[in-house]
Design a protein around this motif. Structure first.
Motif: not given
Length: 168
Positions: A134-136, A141-150
């Motif tokens: 679950v943590n992985f 998911t967090l990395v993808v969201v941050l990449a999209v925001i960036g």
């Protein structure tokens, strides 16, 4: 994959005959660092003897360990589970019968004895593995969201120029 009793059975079953005296039994258990052992008569399981039985039924009762036989003080109303039972089922069974150990059978053959601590550790390990997954997934998911925001932030100047040209 569910936590199964078959996965946590690791050691062979220690056993002694019911006519073994308690002094010999205690020495045998101490030498092998056993908390319990299976009691047999004619190669059939008839009971379970634990450190608790030794304390309550022998030492605490002031009985002579040299004169007392294992079959006289062992627990005889044994609770058992199937080899392919889940760890959750085993915990529920132990709670329902207020016991700390279960004999585990595969068909009619004794496979081992498990205690509540064994099952609790196995459940904790199983839970940790699920948490890791679950943590992985959450991390990805967090990395993808941050990449999209960036990516969106990096395009703000271009969007501002487009908006400026559109409004003129």
């Amino acid at each position: 994959m569910a936590c199964k009793l078959s996965k946590i059975l690791t050691e062979s079953v220690a056993s002694l005959d019911s006519d073994t005296d308690i002094q010999t039994t205690a020495a045998y258990m101490a030498e092998r660092e056993l908390g319990s052992l299976v009691v047999t008569e004619n190669s059939e399981v008839v009971g379970l003897f634990t450190e608790r039985d030794l304390l309550k039924r022998v030492v605490g009762a002031g009985r002579d360990a040299n004169a007392l036989k294992l079959g006289e003080v062992c627990t005889r109303n044994l609770i058992s589970a199937s080899y392919d039972s889940s760890c959750t089922y085993a915990i529920k069974l132990m709670r329902r019968h207020r016991c700390r150990r279960l004999l585990v059978y595969r068909n009619d053959n004794l496979q081992g004895v498990i205690n509540m601590a064994d099952v609790a550790h196995a459940l904790a390990d199983h839970s940790s593995a699920k948490n890791l997954l679950v943590n992985f997934v959450g991390g990805i998911t967090l990395v993808v969201v941050l990449a999209v925001i960036g990516m969106l932030i990096s395009h703000i100047p271009d969007m501002m120029q487009l908006a400026d040209r559109t409004l003129k």
